[in-house]
Design a protein around this motif. Structure first.
Motif, PDB file in Angstrom:
ATOM      1  N   MET B   1      48.434  98.033 124.677  1.00 12.31           N
ATOM      2  CA  MET B   1      47.905  99.391 124.808  1.00 12.31           C
ATOM      3  C   MET B   1      47.740  99.750 126.283  1.00 12.31           C
ATOM      4  SD  MET B   1      47.533 100.497 121.691  1.00 12.31           S
ATOM      5  CE  MET B   1      46.207 101.582 121.189  1.00 12.31           C
ATOM      6  N   TYR B   2      47.962 101.000 126.569  1.00 11.59           N
ATOM      7  CA  TYR B   2      47.987 101.443 127.957  1.00 11.59           C
ATOM      8  C   TYR B   2      46.967 102.562 128.146  1.00 11.59           C
ATOM      9  CZ  TYR B   2      52.266  98.740 127.658  1.00 11.59           C
ATOM     10  OH  TYR B   2      53.166  97.731 127.458  1.00 11.59           O
ATOM     11  N   GLU B   3      45.958 102.293 128.967  1.00 10.09           N
ATOM     12  CA  GLU B   3      44.839 103.225 129.098  1.00 10.09           C
ATOM     13  C   GLU B   3      45.166 104.405 130.000  1.00 10.09           C
ATOM     14  OE1 GLU B   3      41.265 101.403 130.577  1.00 10.09           O
ATOM     15  OE2 GLU B   3      40.174 103.310 130.483  1.00 10.09           O
ATOM     16  N   ILE B   4      44.720 105.564 129.566  1.00  4.83           N
ATOM     17  CA  ILE B   4      44.864 106.760 130.385  1.00  4.83           C
ATOM     18  C   ILE B   4      43.684 106.805 131.361  1.00  4.83           C
ATOM     19  CG2 ILE B   4      44.886 109.299 130.352  1.00  4.83           C
ATOM     20  CD1 ILE B   4      46.172 109.017 127.502  1.00  4.83           C
ATOM     21  N   LYS B  20      47.447 103.508 133.132  1.00  7.54           N
ATOM     22  CA  LYS B  20      47.457 102.119 133.612  1.00  7.54           C
ATOM     23  C   LYS B  20      48.653 101.399 132.983  1.00  7.54           C
ATOM     24  CE  LYS B  20      44.855  98.465 135.228  1.00  7.54           C
ATOM     25  NZ  LYS B  20      44.196  98.364 136.525  1.00  7.54           N
ATOM     26  N   ALA B  21      49.577 100.982 133.803  1.00  3.62           N
ATOM     27  CA  ALA B  21      50.760 100.245 133.333  1.00  3.62           C
ATOM     28  C   ALA B  21      51.254  99.397 134.500  1.00  3.62           C
ATOM     29  CB  ALA B  21      51.844 101.205 132.854  1.00  3.62           C
ATOM     30  N   PRO B  22      50.523  98.317 134.805  1.00  4.13           N
ATOM     31  CA  PRO B  22      50.803  97.539 136.023  1.00  4.13           C
ATOM     32  C   PRO B  22      52.237  97.018 136.098  1.00  4.13           C
ATOM     33  CG  PRO B  22      48.806  96.754 134.927  1.00  4.13           C
ATOM     34  CD  PRO B  22      49.421  97.747 134.019  1.00  4.13           C
ATOM     35  N   ASN B  23      52.788  96.606 134.946  1.00  2.00           N
ATOM     36  CA  ASN B  23      54.152  96.079 134.960  1.00  2.00           C
ATOM     37  C   ASN B  23      55.168  97.136 135.365  1.00  2.00           C
ATOM     38  OD1 ASN B  23      53.608  93.435 134.207  1.00  2.00           O
ATOM     39  ND2 ASN B  23      53.435  94.019 132.051  1.00  2.00           N
ATOM     40  N   VAL B  24      54.914  98.373 134.941  1.00  2.00           N
ATOM     41  CA  VAL B  24      55.844  99.448 135.278  1.00  2.00           C
ATOM     42  C   VAL B  24      55.645  99.853 136.738  1.00  2.00           C
ATOM     43  CG1 VAL B  24      56.674 101.737 134.654  1.00  2.00           C
ATOM     44  CG2 VAL B  24      55.726 100.247 132.872  1.00  2.00           C
ATOM     45  N   ALA B  25      54.386  99.971 137.131  1.00  2.00           N
ATOM     46  CA  ALA B  25      54.074 100.416 138.498  1.00  2.00           C
ATOM     47  C   ALA B  25      54.633  99.448 139.543  1.00  2.00           C
ATOM     48  CB  ALA B  25      52.561 100.559 138.664  1.00  2.00           C
ATOM     49  N   ARG B  26      54.581  98.156 139.207  1.00  2.00           N
ATOM     50  CA  ARG B  26      55.017  97.117 140.128  1.00  2.00           C
ATOM     51  C   ARG B  26      56.477  97.303 140.554  1.00  2.00           C
ATOM     52  NH1 ARG B  26      55.170  90.810 139.878  1.00  2.00           N
ATOM     53  NH2 ARG B  26      55.650  90.915 137.681  1.00  2.00           N
ATOM     54  N   HIS B  39      51.415 106.274 119.328  1.00  2.00           N
ATOM     55  CA  HIS B  39      50.692 105.448 118.353  1.00  2.00           C
ATOM     56  C   HIS B  39      51.694 104.875 117.367  1.00  2.00           C
ATOM     57  CE1 HIS B  39      51.429 109.036 116.061  1.00  2.00           C
ATOM     58  NE2 HIS B  39      50.711 109.744 116.902  1.00  2.00           N
ATOM     59  N   GLU B  40      51.209 104.163 116.393  1.00  6.14           N
ATOM     60  CA  GLU B  40      52.074 103.443 115.451  1.00  6.14           C
ATOM     61  C   GLU B  40      53.092 104.338 114.742  1.00  6.14           C
ATOM     62  OE1 GLU B  40      52.779 100.258 114.936  1.00  6.14           O
ATOM     63  OE2 GLU B  40      51.592 100.102 116.767  1.00  6.14           O
ATOM     64  N   ARG B  41      52.753 105.601 114.541  1.00  7.90           N
ATOM     65  CA  ARG B  41      53.684 106.489 113.848  1.00  7.90           C
ATOM     66  C   ARG B  41      54.509 107.327 114.811  1.00  7.90           C
ATOM     67  NH1 ARG B  41      51.572 108.404 108.162  1.00  7.90           N
ATOM     68  NH2 ARG B  41      50.894 106.379 107.439  1.00  7.90           N
ATOM     69  N   GLU B  78      40.875 110.922 128.954  1.00  5.23           N
ATOM     70  CA  GLU B  78      40.647 109.771 129.815  1.00  5.23           C
ATOM     71  C   GLU B  78      40.015 108.649 128.991  1.00  5.23           C
ATOM     72  OE1 GLU B  78      38.585 110.833 133.498  1.00  5.23           O
ATOM     73  OE2 GLU B  78      37.613 108.867 133.387  1.00  5.23           O
ATOM     74  N   GLY B  79      40.529 107.445 129.101  1.00  9.33           N
ATOM     75  CA  GLY B  79      39.999 106.329 128.318  1.00  9.33           C
ATOM     76  C   GLY B  79      40.768 106.075 127.030  1.00  9.33           C
ATOM     77  N   ASP B  80      41.498 107.092 126.535  1.00  9.45           N
ATOM     78  CA  ASP B  80      42.350 106.892 125.352  1.00  9.45           C
ATOM     79  C   ASP B  80      43.529 105.997 125.746  1.00  9.45           C
ATOM     80  OD1 ASP B  80      40.720 108.481 123.864  1.00  9.45           O
ATOM     81  OD2 ASP B  80      42.010 110.261 123.912  1.00  9.45           O
ATOM     82  N   LYS B  81      44.160 105.442 124.725  1.00  8.07           N
ATOM     83  CA  LYS B  81      45.257 104.517 125.018  1.00  8.07           C
ATOM     84  C   LYS B  81      46.566 104.921 124.342  1.00  8.07           C
ATOM     85  CE  LYS B  81      42.379 100.619 126.112  1.00  8.07           C
ATOM     86  NZ  LYS B  81      41.421  99.706 125.568  1.00  8.07           N
TER      87      LYS B  81
END
Lengths: 468, 277
Positions: B1-4, B20-26, B39-41, B78-81
């Protein structure tokens, strides 16, 4: 007759959903054996002194022994025997082409029906699942860390085996879910997703870590993996790049590659649109180009999505079709219309880019080509047009370029796949192994699994020698 | 999950999210994109990386509400994923040094043109940027663009801000000023990119466009994103997303962009009804 076994020429059929019923749902078609049926089918086995069935199995499962255990009613022993050699029995029991492997070699097949080895394998795998997953904890950790690229059949098998040796294993998967082609390619009605989930759960319980949304070559480079302390890498990325025919009209709106069509439906669950967000659009008439298992999967999926007419267009005859006989039979039962000895020359569209038809040409078979099959030759002036709204091309795949481009130095073969030792999966780079479709081109789940297993053993030997 | 981490409305129906997506940002570089799934759907949709912060490990996306998925995304706080953020995907922009370049961002295309402008500026190019929108209130990131441009031209179709008219007219104006332009980069609606390509071609100025097509996996597996470039089938995800604008068959892309128009409408109406809107 003395000690000679009683010969029962007819095999025990497995109950199936009727075609009328199943074309309206995505549930699995064959329903499985009852214990009584499984024992009856197992009892037909002659227990040959030199069992040829084992030769026909790419991973050499001790087939007569697991069948004997079923006959004895000892299903736990039976599945244990299979699991010595296969890590995905519930999958292989369903999707392996047994009729050209173990069952083809079955002596019973010479005098009657061969033993339904695949159906028996499925039975014991499902029996085990119904008992709840039991995982013997891995004894003794070994020093060493292995990265597996791709969570398909090759990668999952290698991961499971390496975990059993005691290594720390991380699987990197590009998609948001595991299984690779098992999940995005093979439809629910042939391989329920719950079975993939079960197999993946088993591998996770062995201690394997799976990282989704990781595209190696983009999100992480190979150098990043070495820097993260991995001792060896196994590449099992499959042959995912769809090929197109190169004919006019191929980029019209409702022309899908089989990969796109099946991924939308299987991975993204477009058959449940709009409950799920990914759409699929097929119209009333769908043409599938190709004659392999993937083409059959696409055709049978189109029927279930509500297409009124589904055509399969194949340039050779039924005899040369690479699809499993069982799948062709299922497709016919479901009302799919086959145009053999036909090849598309143009896809026709309207001004908005929508497909309205496909122009094909009749073919005849000439001399055998390098594949050993007779080469189809177009018959001049024999063009005909099929009216349809959707075309799905299922004419094969190539190696995906993303990882390979990001991995200079890795030696590829003439066809662009990774060059790897068939016995160990070792590539031109030390510590890097590869197996499955990314080495062989499109093949079967069992071969990919076998390659994963061989590589796991080779990786174990490699790391052991290095850590000495 | 990736937090906004942060959300901001840039203009009516246009939003900026920091995720927040450290792997992508890197690994993110100018010109690349990512795929998100809410989400799942959810469906997998591609969005260009508008900015990234390697220290925080975050990426910035900018999107316009055009249908069900983007509308639903705009309700995330903010805080949603997000269920998935995959990337960076596609090839990075091929950057040159010491050239005079013109960057054109139209509508929501202003966001993806920004990191390219920034990188070109850092690579010692003379950067002239043209940003345009239908009307003044839809314009955003003017300050950010100004910071990375030697000169910024703003235009609106209705003349409510800056120069009145299309970005293509601004480009033609620049060319007519007589300065030699080495390359044009254009990102925006497909139709805008088509017209930029035709203006640039008239004056023979090499032009790069970034194709934001329909995608599923984004890694070369499905071919949903295919386009015709120089008469050959290319995949926007694996071969692109940037291509030589003179060689792209835009008319085909304009049709392919609305492949699922009816389904998109069904999904959106159902969503709005369910939300009681």
């Amino acid at each position: 007759m003395g000690n000679l076994p009683k010969i029962t020429k007819k095999s025990v059929p497995m109950a199936e959903q009727s075609p009328e019923e199943r074309i309206h749902n995505f549930n699995e078609v064959p329903l499985g054996y009852t214990p009584e049926e499984a024992i009856a089918e197992a009892s037909r086995c002659l227990h040959c002194v030199n069992p040829t069935c084992i030769e026909g199995c790419p991973v050499h499962i001790r087939i007569p022994d697991f069948i004997q255990a079923i006959k004895d009613g000892d299903f736990a022993k039976s599945i244990a025997i299979i699991k010595e050699d296969s890590s995905l029995p519930a999958v292989c029991g369903r999707v392996c082409p047994q009729e050209e492997q173990c069952q083809e070699k079955c002596i019973m097949g010479k005098i009657g029906d061969p033993i339904f080895i695949g159906k028996l394998e499925r039975f014991v795998a499902d029996w085990e699942a119904s008992q709840g997953i039991e995982v013997t904890p891995v004894k003794g950790k070994r020093e060493g860390k292995v990265a597996i690229i791709g969570a398909g059949p090759a990668g999952l098998t290698a991961a499971g085996e390496l975990a059993k040796y005691g290594y720390e294993v991380v699987v990197f998967e590009a998609l948001h879910d595991t299984g690779g082609v098992l999940r995005y390619g093979i439809p629910e009605f042939r391989l329920p997703k719950s079975i993939i989930d079960r197999e993946v759960e088993y591998i996770k319980r062995l201690g394997v870590k799976i990282e989704l949304d990781m595209v190696i070559g983009r999100t992480l480079s190979i150098d990043d993996l070495w820097a993260d302390g991995f001792d060896a890498i196994f590449i099992g990325t499959g042959a995912g790049l769809p090929k197109f025919m190169g004919i006019p009209g191929e980029n019209l709106n409702q022309v899908y590659s089989a990969n796109e069509f099946l991924t939308r439906v299987n991975l993204m669950k477009a058959y449940l649109f709009p409950e799920y967000d990914t759409p699929i659009k097929i119209g009333k008439r769908v043409g599938i180009v190709g004659g392999g298992n993937v083409a059959m999967d696409a055709a049978r999926t189109a029927v279930r999505l509500g297409a009124e007419k589904v055509y399969v267009i194949y340039r050779r005859t039924e005899k040369e079709m690479p699809a499993r006989i069982e799948e062709i039979a299922h497709a016919k039962e479901e009302g799919i219309i086959f145009h053999f000895l036909s090849n598309p020359v143009e896809i026709l569209g309207d001004a908005d880019g929508n497909v309205v038809g496909m122009k094909c040409i009749r073919m005849q078979l000439g001399e055998p080509d390098e594949s050993g099959r007779r080469k189809p030759i177009p018959i001049e002036g024999s063009e005909f047009t099929i009216e349809l709204e959707t075309v799905v091309t299922s004419i094969g795949t190539g190696p995906n370029p993303i990882l390979l481009k990001a991995f200079p130095g890795l030696k590829l073969n003439r066809r662009g796949y990774i060059e790897a030792d068939p016995e160990t999966g070792a590539t031109s780079i030390e510590g890097v192994y590869a197996g499955g479709d990314i080495v062989t081109g499109s093949a079967t789940v069992i071969l990919a699994m076998g390659a994963g297993k061989k590589s796991a053993k080779a990786i174990h030997e490699y790391i052991s020698s290095k850590k000495k | 999950m990736y937090e906004i981490l942060a959300t901001r409305m840039l203009a009516p129906k246009i939003f900026e999210f920091e995720v927040k997506a450290p792997n992508v940002a890197r690994k993110a570089q100018a010109g690349q994109f990512l795929i998100i799934r809410l989400h799942e759907r959810g469906e997998r949709i591609p969005l260009t990386i508008a900015d990234y912060n390697r220290d925080i490990g975050s990426i910035t996306i900018v999107f316009q509400v055009v249908g069900k998925t983007t509308d639903e995304l705009s309700t995330f706080k903010e805080g949603d994923k997000l269920a998935d953020v995959v990337g960076p995907l596609g090839n990075p922009s091929e950057l040159e040094n010491g050239k005079k370049v013109v960057l054109i961002g139209g509508g929501v295309g202003i966001a993806p043109i920004y990191p390219i402008a920034k990188s070109l500026k850092e690579a010692n190019n003379e950067v002239v940027s043209i940003i345009g929108s239908r009307t003044a209130e839809l314009l955003f990131w003017e300050d950010k663009m100004k910071q990375v441009s030697d000169r910024l031209i703003v235009c609106t179709d209705d003349g409510t801000k800056g120069r009145k008219g299309f970005v293509t007219e601004a480009l033609e104006g620049l060319i007519n000023e007589g300065e030699k332009i080495d390359r044009v980069w254009a990102i925006g609606p497909m139709i805008m990119m088509k017209f930029v390509a035709s203006v640039a071609k008239k004056y023979n100025v090499p032009t790069t466009v970034s194709l934001n097509t329909i995608m599923v996996d984004g890694t070369g597996m499905c071919g949903a994103c295919r386009c015709t470039v120089d008469g050959k089938i290319k995949f926007a995800c694996a071969d692109g997303p940037e291509f030589d604008a003179f060689k792209v068959d835009f008319d085909e892309l304009l049709k392919r962009a609305i492949r699922f128009k009816e389904e998109e409408k069904i999904a959106y109406e159902r969503y709005l009804k369910g939300r009681g809107a």
